[in-house]
Structure formats: structure tokens, C-alpha cells
Design an enzyme around this catalytic site. Structure first.
Site, PDB file in Angstrom:
ATOM      1  N   GLY A  42       0.841  -1.190   0.000  1.00  8.98           N
ATOM      2  CA  GLY A  42       0.000   0.000   0.000  1.00  8.98           C
ATOM      3  C   GLY A  42       0.873   1.235   0.000  1.00  8.98           C
ATOM      4  O   GLY A  42       2.059   1.162   0.334  1.00  8.98           O
ATOM      5  N   SER A  86     -23.345 -10.788 -27.130  1.00 12.87           N
ATOM      6  CA  SER A  86     -22.652  -9.857 -28.028  1.00 12.87           C
ATOM      7  C   SER A  86     -21.788 -10.608 -29.029  1.00 12.87           C
ATOM      8  O   SER A  86     -21.310 -10.032 -29.998  1.00 12.87           O
ATOM      9  CB  SER A  86     -21.750  -8.944 -27.193  1.00 12.87           C
ATOM     10  OG  SER A  86     -20.742  -9.726 -26.575  1.00 12.87           O
ATOM     11  N   GLY A  87     -21.550 -11.883 -28.776  1.00 10.72           N
ATOM     12  CA  GLY A  87     -20.584 -12.632 -29.577  1.00 10.72           C
ATOM     13  C   GLY A  87     -19.283 -12.788 -28.816  1.00 10.72           C
ATOM     14  O   GLY A  87     -18.438 -13.602 -29.152  1.00 10.72           O
ATOM     15  N   GLY A  88     -19.107 -11.998 -27.759  1.00  9.18           N
ATOM     16  CA  GLY A  88     -17.887 -12.066 -26.954  1.00  9.18           C
ATOM     17  C   GLY A  88     -17.936 -13.199 -25.942  1.00  9.18           C
ATOM     18  O   GLY A  88     -19.006 -13.763 -25.681  1.00  9.18           O
ATOM     19  N   VAL A  89     -16.771 -13.474 -25.357  1.00  8.75           N
ATOM     20  CA  VAL A  89     -16.658 -14.644 -24.492  1.00  8.75           C
ATOM     21  C   VAL A  89     -17.425 -14.466 -23.169  1.00  8.75           C
ATOM     22  O   VAL A  89     -18.055 -15.407 -22.690  1.00  8.75           O
ATOM     23  CB  VAL A  89     -15.161 -15.030 -24.280  1.00  8.75           C
ATOM     24  CG1 VAL A  89     -14.392 -13.914 -23.633  1.00  8.75           C
ATOM     25  CG2 VAL A  89     -15.019 -16.289 -23.455  1.00  8.75           C
ATOM     26  N   ASP A  90     -17.423 -13.257 -22.602  1.00 11.39           N
ATOM     27  CA  ASP A  90     -18.030 -13.084 -21.281  1.00 11.39           C
ATOM     28  C   ASP A  90     -19.543 -13.338 -21.291  1.00 11.39           C
ATOM     29  O   ASP A  90     -20.055 -14.116 -20.486  1.00 11.39           O
ATOM     30  CB  ASP A  90     -17.758 -11.677 -20.725  1.00 11.39           C
ATOM     31  CG  ASP A  90     -16.273 -11.359 -20.706  1.00 11.39           C
ATOM     32  OD1 ASP A  90     -15.483 -12.315 -20.762  1.00 11.39           O
ATOM     33  OD2 ASP A  90     -15.926 -10.170 -20.656  1.00 11.39           O
ATOM     34  N   SER A  91     -20.234 -12.678 -22.222  1.00 22.78           N
ATOM     35  CA  SER A  91     -21.686 -12.870 -22.250  1.00 22.78           C
ATOM     36  C   SER A  91     -22.023 -14.299 -22.670  1.00 22.78           C
ATOM     37  O   SER A  91     -22.992 -14.886 -22.190  1.00 22.78           O
ATOM     38  CB  SER A  91     -22.362 -11.846 -23.168  1.00 22.78           C
ATOM     39  OG  SER A  91     -21.933 -11.990 -24.497  1.00 22.78           O
ATOM     40  N   HIS A 117       8.121  -7.689  -3.411  1.00 25.33           N
ATOM     41  CA  HIS A 117       6.852  -8.055  -4.057  1.00 25.33           C
ATOM     42  C   HIS A 117       6.967  -9.435  -4.692  1.00 25.33           C
ATOM     43  O   HIS A 117       7.413  -9.569  -5.829  1.00 25.33           O
ATOM     44  CB  HIS A 117       6.469  -6.991  -5.088  1.00 25.33           C
ATOM     45  CG  HIS A 117       5.994  -5.731  -4.436  1.00 25.33           C
ATOM     46  ND1 HIS A 117       4.710  -5.574  -3.984  1.00 25.33           N
ATOM     47  CD2 HIS A 117       6.653  -4.598  -4.095  1.00 25.33           C
ATOM     48  CE1 HIS A 117       4.575  -4.394  -3.418  1.00 25.33           C
ATOM     49  NE2 HIS A 117       5.747  -3.785  -3.468  1.00 25.33           N
ATOM     50  N   LYS A 171     -10.458 -13.108 -16.491  1.00 23.69           N
ATOM     51  CA  LYS A 171     -10.725 -13.448 -17.888  1.00 23.69           C
ATOM     52  C   LYS A 171     -10.225 -14.854 -18.262  1.00 23.69           C
ATOM     53  O   LYS A 171     -10.927 -15.605 -18.933  1.00 23.69           O
ATOM     54  CB  LYS A 171     -10.029 -12.410 -18.783  1.00 23.69           C
ATOM     55  CG  LYS A 171     -10.410 -12.482 -20.235  1.00 23.69           C
ATOM     56  CD  LYS A 171     -11.673 -11.717 -20.466  1.00 23.69           C
ATOM     57  CE  LYS A 171     -12.036 -11.626 -21.924  1.00 23.69           C
ATOM     58  NZ  LYS A 171     -13.174 -10.732 -22.124  1.00 23.69           N
ATOM     59  N   GLU A 205       4.739 -11.172  -5.845  1.00 24.98           N
ATOM     60  CA  GLU A 205       3.741 -11.404  -6.889  1.00 24.98           C
ATOM     61  C   GLU A 205       4.176 -10.930  -8.275  1.00 24.98           C
ATOM     62  O   GLU A 205       3.572 -11.308  -9.264  1.00 24.98           O
ATOM     63  CB  GLU A 205       2.411 -10.728  -6.498  1.00 24.98           C
ATOM     64  CG  GLU A 205       2.401  -9.193  -6.542  1.00 24.98           C
ATOM     65  CD  GLU A 205       2.998  -8.538  -5.292  1.00 24.98           C
ATOM     66  OE1 GLU A 205       3.723  -9.220  -4.545  1.00 24.98           O
ATOM     67  OE2 GLU A 205       2.753  -7.336  -5.076  1.00 24.98           O
ATOM     68  N   CYS A 237       5.175  -6.406   1.637  1.00 28.13           N
ATOM     69  CA  CYS A 237       5.537  -4.980   1.634  1.00 28.13           C
ATOM     70  C   CYS A 237       4.832  -4.247   2.781  1.00 28.13           C
ATOM     71  O   CYS A 237       5.094  -4.553   3.940  1.00 28.13           O
ATOM     72  CB  CYS A 237       5.261  -4.365   0.267  1.00 28.13           C
ATOM     73  SG  CYS A 237       6.065  -2.767   0.067  1.00 28.13           S
ATOM     74  N   TYR A 238       3.919  -3.316   2.487  1.00 27.85           N
ATOM     75  CA  TYR A 238       3.186  -2.655   3.583  1.00 27.85           C
ATOM     76  C   TYR A 238       2.539  -3.708   4.482  1.00 27.85           C
ATOM     77  O   TYR A 238       2.475  -3.549   5.704  1.00 27.85           O
ATOM     78  CB  TYR A 238       2.108  -1.731   2.994  1.00 27.85           C
ATOM     79  CG  TYR A 238       1.303  -0.965   4.035  1.00 27.85           C
ATOM     80  CD1 TYR A 238       1.668   0.321   4.397  1.00 27.85           C
ATOM     81  CD2 TYR A 238       0.183  -1.537   4.644  1.00 27.85           C
ATOM     82  CE1 TYR A 238       0.946   1.032   5.350  1.00 27.85           C
ATOM     83  CE2 TYR A 238      -0.547  -0.833   5.594  1.00 27.85           C
ATOM     84  CZ  TYR A 238      -0.162   0.446   5.939  1.00 27.85           C
ATOM     85  OH  TYR A 238      -0.879   1.143   6.878  1.00 27.85           O
TER      86      TYR A 238
END
Ligand code: XMP
Length: 516
Positions: free
Chosen positions: A58, A227-232, A173, A373, A175, A85-86
Site C-alpha cells: 500500500g 454480443s458474440g464475446g466470451v463473457d456474455s 513483491h 478473464k 507477486e 511490503c506494507y
């Protein structure tokens, strides 16, 4: 909706720029985790029964008035804790150690020397390696029961731990990719110290999510905009598993998709996945709204408005709908409740696809709201979605309209669609590692050329291909010259309206990925 498995790690966010990255790294280890702002109530944090805690970095100093502090109930819970870290400074401070403002601020790469090679945290890592540091304050005095695990040249206590309480801290860090063996250190904390053994898999997510969706929607009906996209696509398929035909998917064909895409969406969802699909051919309506409009923002606004109008018309035809399914992902959810947003320093509102719920009195179902994603893509595979949907590259909501500079008409759409199909075909034919996003842009420029014995005066097409992680920054892809050459030759030979092809070699920033 939780869909969380029996084992979970709670990440306590002290305003870190890397909180999401920590979550991704933990999920990469197939351990389920969720991020909570540091000032979330203990009831909220403990609802999922965390098996361990990770405290993030942070921007503040634990010593300054008003600094974010650890909820004491987390310490009282007796669960393993890793402070980064913090998070390490806060852990040491909360346990009675000494923290002082650093005389030297340490940023960037540092060499770490492991002092306690027998510590579970440093299992299977060398005694000396490079780590990524970014801190001002330092821990100077070990809290009772803690031992020193590692140091760097300018930081005497770069890692510490208490094997009895299972509290550990790293000043670096772990990560970020620049920290060598960071993955192993995180894995050691999760598996060896916290003793987590569950593998978080998409198959178990599906069963649990389906049950939760059923319980939430009950006997009611839901709608979803595809929509044609992966999420929907993944969200709709998951909800259809739960409530079958009581979900109606609405696909508005605005005529701005790429070659063959509208047909593919209908075929995949209606014929293969047997979803209850309403496909609306709205191509003429969108073209009418876009006629003569060349301002990019105006194009976007008109497309958005028309989309909502059509969606509402269609939804009104289905009686008894109470729920709207959306493919909201975890990064959007996190951004809407970071500690900064609570403090009012950086308010970023949660944006939902198409802005639909604001205008419709429907309750939201967001079955992907805890997924990243890449997890959504894995879920899509698990649900049997076709590869062309699961692996679909990002595509803007307003579609090809923002890849035709200037006004959009049928003729220009036809030219761009063909050029784009050729570019994609040649890039996909060649490269095993495909760029993150790649497409063609039709410019309003015309230039002189020569074909055979004739002078031509044709359109200029640009090719864009970029490498990126999240679309926020991007570098132009170094496509092989022979791929570029084949794209150029084919476009000019196969599309009579085009006589010149250029390749966009600008990164983002300063450019954006899309041209409009
Ligand atoms: P820019 O052009 O801003 O794009 O660098 C970053 C990423 O976002 C996509 N993009 C959109 N996606 N609706 C979307 O869903 C939009 O209006 C939109 N505009 C840009 C773009 O394709 C890239 O991946």
C-alpha cells in the site's frame, strides 16, 4: 453469488496497485481467493471462512496518522498470514515489532540473501536471488516469536516469520514477475505453511454456480444480451444450465461484426448449445442511424442508444422477466470497491456491458463476478463452448464502426470486413503465438497506385496487431515480414477498392489500440 469452494484465501487490500496481481497469482496456484478492502467488516471477510490471509502492499506508512490498519479480529482468528511490503510492516507493527521510516527508499531490483534456508517459506529456492522492492519504511525490530528469514544490502529484515503462529512477511513483491522464485514463495505459503490442499477447478465451480443461480432465480425468467464475446457467452451458457429455456438470449445483429461472426453466434448458440435465442436483424436500423455521422464519439453514442432501444423492445415481448444476466468480471468488481474508492480518492464506477440495467427494472445476475478473464475462458471450455468463442480476441462493442474512420456505410463495411478477414487469416495461418489483438482499419485516405498499365486511386487500409495483457497498455507486434507481405498482396489483389496497405507501428500509449 459466491460459488467459492471450501478453501479460500482472503486478500486484505491496503491500497496496493498489485492487489489484483496477487489474486491472479494465487488463483494460478489453483487456490481460490477473494480481495477485501482493509476496512471491510470482519463479518464480510469471514463469511467465506478464509483458511489464510494475505496482506497487500500500500502507498501509506503504518506510522502516519490515519494509516490503514489490520482488523485485530484477523490476528485473533489464528489463521496463517502472509504480509507483503506494507502488509509485512503492518503485520510486524500489529504484533509489537518496530517500524521506522526508511533513511533510504528502496525501489526496483535488489539481491536477496536467505538467512533461514530451512524456513518453509524459502523451500526450493536458492540462497541468493533477485527480488523487486518498492518501499520507504522498514521493519527494524522483530516482533516477539519472529525470526529473520532474509535480508538485502539495504534492508536488514527483508523477510521474517513466526513458525508457531504461522505469520510471515516479505518486504519484496513476491507477486511480480521481476521477483525470481516469487511463485515458489507464494506456493510455499499456500501449500506448505497454510496447508491448503484443495485444487480449485472449473468443474466444481460449474456445479456450485448452477445451484446458486437456480436458488436465486427460482421459477422466474431471465434475459441476456449476447454480443458474440466470451463473457456474455459463458454467462449465458452457465445460466441456461441452471434454468434452461427460462433464459432468453437476445442477439442484436447490428451489422458491425466481422466476416461470418453473426452467423457463427446464431449457429453456436441455437444449433449447437440449444439456447433459447432471439436473433434480431437490426443491420438496416443501425446503418440508418450511422448515415453521414463521422465523429467517433457520436458514432459510439448512437450505437449504444440504438442497442438499448432494440434490447428493450425485445425484452418487452417476453412476459414475466425479472432478471438480467451480465458477464461482469472480477476486475470490474474489485475496482468498484478498492479501499481508495471508499476513501473517495479514486472513484471508478463499475461499468456494465451496454449500460442496460440503468434503464430497466431488472435484478442483476452476474455469475462471472468472481472470475478473471483466463478463468472465464477455462469455464467456457468446461461448458463446451466452441473454440472460436472461447478464444475470441477482444472486440469493441461498437464493432467495425470504430475501425472505419469517417462515416459508415454498407460499401465501406464490405471492404473492411474482407480486408480484416484476410489479415486475420494470414496471421492465424503463420503464428503459433498469436498477437493479443489483430485487425484491419479502413481509412478515408485515398492514394495513387498503378496496376498493370492503369493508374489507380484507391483506399488505404491499415493493419494493427498488438501485444498486451489487459488492453491498458500495448506494444505493436513484430509480425514476420513475409506475413505482412502476404496480407498486403492479398488485400490489394482481392479487394479492387484498396490499393495500399500500411502497418501501424505505434504503441499504447501514446496511441490507443483502436483508431477511433
Ligand atoms: P483502446 O482503443 O482504448 O482499446 O486502446 C482498449 C481495448 O478496449 C477495446 N475497446 C472496447 N471494448 N467497448 C468494448 O467493449 C468499446 O467501446 C471499446 N472500445 C475499445 C479495444 O478493442 C481494446 O481491446
Amino acid at each position: 453469488m459466491k460459488s467459492s469452494p471450501s478453501e479460500m484465501v482472503a486478500i486484505i487490500d491496503f491500497g496496493a496497485q498489485y492487489a489484483q496481481l496477487i489474486a491472479r497469482r494465487i488463483r494460478e496456484e489453483r487456490v481460490y481467493c477473494e480481495i477485501f478492502p482493509f476496512d471491510a467488516s470482519f463479518e464480510e471477510i469471514s463469511a467465506g471462512n478464509p483458511s489464510a490471509y494475505v496482506l497487500t502492499g500500500g502507498p501509506r506508512s503504518v506510522l502516519e496518522p490515519g494509516a490503514p490498519h489490520l482488523n485485530p479480529k484477523i490476528l485473533e482468528s489464528g489463521k496463517p498470514i502472509l504480509g507483503i511490503c506494507y502488509g509485512m510492516q503492518e503485520l510486524a507493527y500489529a504484533c509489537g515489532g518496530g517500524v521506522v521510516p526508511g533513511s533510504i527508499r528502496e525501489y526496483g531490483r535488489a539481491e536477496l540473501f536467505v538467512d533461514a534456508a530451512q524456513s518453509l517459506l524459502f523451500l526450493d529456492v536458492p540462497s541468493q536471488f533477485n527480488v523487486w522492492m518498492s518501499h520507504g519504511d522498514t521493519v527494524t525490530e522483530l516482533p516477539k516469536g519472529f525470526i529473520k528469514l532474509a535480508h538485502t544490502q539495504s534492508c536488514a529484515l527483508a523477510a521474517l516469520g513466526n513458525p508457531d503462529s504461522q505469520y510471515y512477511g516479505v518486504q519484496f513483491h513476491a507477486e511480480v514477475r521481476h521477483t525470481e522464485h516469487g511463485r515458489t514463495i507464494l506456493r510455499n505459503f499456500l501449500r506448505k505453511i497454510a496447508g491448503l490442499h484443495h485444487q480449485w477447478e472449473m468443474s466444481s465451480f460449474v456445479d456450485q454456480a448452477v445451484e446458486e443461480i437456480r436458488a436465486r432465480i427460482g421459477d422466474s425468467k431471465a434475459i441476456c444480451a449476447l454480443s458474440g464475446g466470451v463473457d456474455s457467452a459463458v454467462a449465458a451458457t452457465l445460466v441456461a444450465r441452471a434454468i434452461g429455456n427460462r433464459l432468453t438470449c437476445i442477439f442484436v445483429d447490428h451489422g458491425l461484426l466481422r466476416e461470418g461472426e453473426a452467423e457463427q453466434v446464431v449457429a453456436a448458440f441455437r444449433d449447437v448449445l440449444h439456447l433459447n435465442l432471439v436473433a434480431v436483424d437490426a443491420r438496416a436500423r443501425f446503418l440508418e442511424r450511422l448515415a453521414g455521422v463521422d465523429d467517433p464519439e457520436e458514432k459510439r453514442v448512437r450505437i449504444g442508444r440504438e442497442f438499448i432501444a432494440i434490447f428493450e423492445e425485445q425484452a418487452a415481448r417476453i412476459p414475466g422477466v425479472e432478471y438480467l444476466v451480465q458477464g461482469t468480471l472480477y476486475p470490474d468488481v474489485i475496482e468498484s470497491k478498492t479501499p481508495q474508492s471508499k476513501e473517495g480518492a479514486k472513484i471508478k464506477t463499475h461499468h456494465n456491458v451496454g449500460g442496460l440495467p440503468d434503464v430497466m427494472a431488472l435484478r442483476l445476475v452476474e455469475p462471472l463476478r468472481l472470475l478473471f478473464k483466463d478463468e472465464v475462458r477455462r469455464l467456457g471450455v468446461e461448458l463446451g463452448l466452441p473454440a472460436h468463442i472461447v478464444e475470441r480476441q477482444p472486440f469493441p462493442g461498437p464493432g467495425l464502426a470504430v475501425r472505419i474512420l469517417g462515416s459508415v456505410d454498407d460499401e465501406r463495411l464490405r471492404v473492411l470486413r474482407r480486408a480484416d478477414a484476410i489479415a486475420r487469416e494470414e496471421i492465424e495461418r503463420e503464428s503459433e503465438e498469436r498477437p493479443w489483438q489483430y485487425f484491419a482499419v479502413l481509412t478515408p485516405l485515398r492514394s495513387v497506385g498503378v496496376m498493370g498499365d492503369f493508374r489507380t486511386y484507391g483506399n488505404l487500409v491499415a493493419i494493427r496487431a498488438v501485444a498486451s495483457d489487459d488492453g491498458m497498455t500495448a506494444d505493436w507486434s513484430r509480425l514476420p515480414h513475409d506475413v505482412l507481405q502476404r496480407i498486403s498482396t492479398r488485400i490489394v489483389n482481392e479487394i479492387p477498392e484498396v490499393n495500399r496497405v500500411v502497418y501501424d507501428i505505434t504503441s499504447k500509449p501514446p496511441a490507443t489500440i483502436e483508431w477511433e
